[in-house]
Design an enzyme around this catalytic site. Structure first.
Site, PDB file in Angstrom:
ATOM      1  N   LYS A  88       1.063  -0.901  -0.169  1.00 34.05           N
ATOM      2  CA  LYS A  88      -0.315  -0.032   0.167  1.00 34.05           C
ATOM      3  C   LYS A  88       0.641   1.252  -0.291  1.00 34.05           C
ATOM      4  O   LYS A  88       2.085   1.142   0.623  1.00 34.05           O
ATOM      5  CB  LYS A  88      -0.732  -0.161   0.815  1.00 34.05           C
ATOM      6  N   LYS A 113       3.123  11.999  17.692  1.00 31.79           N
ATOM      7  CA  LYS A 113       1.907  12.587  17.310  1.00 31.79           C
ATOM      8  C   LYS A 113       1.644  11.864  19.067  1.00 31.79           C
ATOM      9  O   LYS A 113       1.595  10.837  19.916  1.00 31.79           O
ATOM     10  CB  LYS A 113       0.952  11.488  16.401  1.00 31.79           C
ATOM     11  N   GLY A 129      -5.553   8.174  16.468  1.00 33.65           N
ATOM     12  CA  GLY A 129      -5.368   9.082  16.066  1.00 33.65           C
ATOM     13  C   GLY A 129      -3.562   9.065  15.593  1.00 33.65           C
ATOM     14  O   GLY A 129      -2.644   9.633  14.942  1.00 33.65           O
ATOM     15  N   ALA A 130      -3.114   8.995  16.746  1.00 30.60           N
ATOM     16  CA  ALA A 130      -2.009   8.573  16.521  1.00 30.60           C
ATOM     17  C   ALA A 130      -0.599   7.937  16.189  1.00 30.60           C
ATOM     18  O   ALA A 130      -0.330   6.360  17.128  1.00 30.60           O
ATOM     19  CB  ALA A 130      -0.883   9.434  18.540  1.00 30.60           C
ATOM     20  N   ASP A 131      -0.632   7.769  14.916  1.00 31.75           N
ATOM     21  CA  ASP A 131      -0.331   6.385  13.891  1.00 31.75           C
ATOM     22  C   ASP A 131       1.236   6.589  13.539  1.00 31.75           C
ATOM     23  O   ASP A 131       1.676   5.590  13.633  1.00 31.75           O
ATOM     24  CB  ASP A 131      -1.013   6.156  13.793  1.00 31.75           C
ATOM     25  N   ARG A 164     -10.461  -0.557   7.325  1.00 32.10           N
ATOM     26  CA  ARG A 164      -9.513  -1.712   8.107  1.00 32.10           C
ATOM     27  C   ARG A 164      -9.663  -0.893   9.081  1.00 32.10           C
ATOM     28  O   ARG A 164      -9.022  -1.031  10.678  1.00 32.10           O
ATOM     29  CB  ARG A 164      -8.211  -1.640   7.417  1.00 32.10           C
ATOM     30  N   SER A 217      -3.031   1.624  18.290  1.00 30.15           N
ATOM     31  CA  SER A 217      -3.655   1.346  16.786  1.00 30.15           C
ATOM     32  C   SER A 217      -2.709   2.360  15.525  1.00 30.15           C
ATOM     33  O   SER A 217      -2.416   3.204  16.354  1.00 30.15           O
ATOM     34  CB  SER A 217      -5.006   1.508  15.949  1.00 30.15           C
TER      35      SER A 217
END
Ligand code: NAD
Length: 312
Positions: A67, A218, A212-214, A110, A284
């Site tokens: 991806k 962050k 959000g903090a991926d 996903r 996540s």
């Protein structure tokens, strides 16, 4: 039929309804935990402040995937999407490309599914209030998955218009910031530039899926507040280097032994929530194996789609 099928975002969404996305992502976490599916940590190509590109490869189920996807938060002001890119799915035995898919729709499905699968596995069984904070592209996807699981999500976004738009499309409800952050289950999908949960703000028994903090720099929770919860993550390698937990790992307050992988909980080899008062936090970072799950679910339904083909 010859040629490589090209699936648009609409094709992916038609082929993979929310229930199918939830099952596919849940199974992918288990296959990953068992070592049957593998991936390399995602690689960031940054061009801040404009945005970043992410390259994410995975192998599993007889297929390989790459991806190439972006996050350019300022794009909507230019009339462009925040997230764009492509997924290439290949046969793992021959290396031949099998399909090209829109990356934004695969990512949203996903990501939303992971938020809901984590909530389903880790929230209190009697959890009653569900909220999504940050209702942009991927927050809307999370709200859609919660709605598909029979929940009516409470929505809150700094940009009220965005929350209202999602509420209208999905039948959710707009709440205040306090109401949303105080829900039994909270899914956070903000850009992670400012902390949502400051010290002492998490409630006993709460579950938060921190989506959000991926990436590097962050955070949606303070380092101090993380230590109040039982910690779960999608992948230690990614989470310790660039997710919500990274700052605490760097500060030495969290190590591998403090964090349980969601896949192990879903595979039944690790405990999830241990009591009604425990705070569960799922970090996540977004895994390529989740993308593989959605891409495979989409091509399963190829016969029902009328898609263009590319002859290399
Ligand atoms: N964990 C994963 O698998 C995963 C997958 C995709 C995206 N992400 C991350 O999720 C974040 C959001 O991505 P997106 O594509 O949905 O972006 P987006 O720009 O479409 O949405 C972000 C939303 O958050 C809102 N927001 C910003 N600050 C806020 C705050 N303090 N409180 C409440 N709302 C706030 C914005 O108004 C916007 O509506 C990014 O950091 C992205 O990298 C994570």
């Amino acid at each position: 039929m010859s040629g490589i099928p090209l699936l648009s975002g609409r094709d992916v969404e038609r082929a993979v309804p929310p229930g199918r996305a939830l099952d596919a992502v849940r199974e992918a976490f288990v296959s990953f935990a068992r070592g049957e599916w593998t991936m390399q940590p995602k690689l960031y190509v940054t061009n801040y402040p404009a945005g970043d590109f992410r390259a994410m490869p995975a192998l599993g189920g007889g297929h390989a995937l790459l991806k190439w996807v972006t996050s350019f938060p300022g794009n909507p002001a230019r009339g462009l999407p925040t997230v764009s890119g492509l997924v290439v799915l290949s046969d793992a035995e021959t290396g031949m490309p099998e399909a090209v898919l829109d990356a934004a729709s695969v990512t949203a499905l996903r990501t939303g599914a992971a938020a809901a699968v984590a909530a389903e596995a880790l929230a209190r069984p009697d959890a009653d209030t569900f909220a999504v904070v940050g209702t942009g592209v991927n927050g809307e996807a999370a709200a859609r998955m919660l709605a598909a699981s029979g929940r009516t999500p409470l929505l809150w976004d700094l940009d009220e218009e965005r929350a209202r738009g999602v509420a209208e499309r999905l039948g959710g409800r707009i709440g205040s910031r306090e109401e949303a952050l105080g829900a039994d289950v909270v899914v956070t999908v903000t850009p992670g530039k400012s902390v949502l949960f400051g010290d002492g703000s998490l409630r006993d028994g709460q579950h938060v899926s921190l989506m959000g903090a991926d990436g590097p720099g962050k955070a949606e929770v303070t380092v101090g507040e993380l230590s109040r919860g039982r910690l779960f993550a999608d992948d230690w390698e990614q989470a310790s280097h660039g997710g919500e937990l990274a700052a605490a790992v760097e500060a030495g307050t969290i190590s591998r032994a403090d964090v349980t992988m969601l896949g192990d909980v879903l595979a039944g080899t690790a405990d999830g929530r241990r009591s009604g008062t425990e705070i569960t936090l799922f970090d996540s970072t977004g895994l390529a194996i989740q993308d593989l799950a959605i891409a495979l679910a989409a091509v399963e339904r190829l016969d029902e789609l009328d898609v263009p083909r590319f002859e290399p």
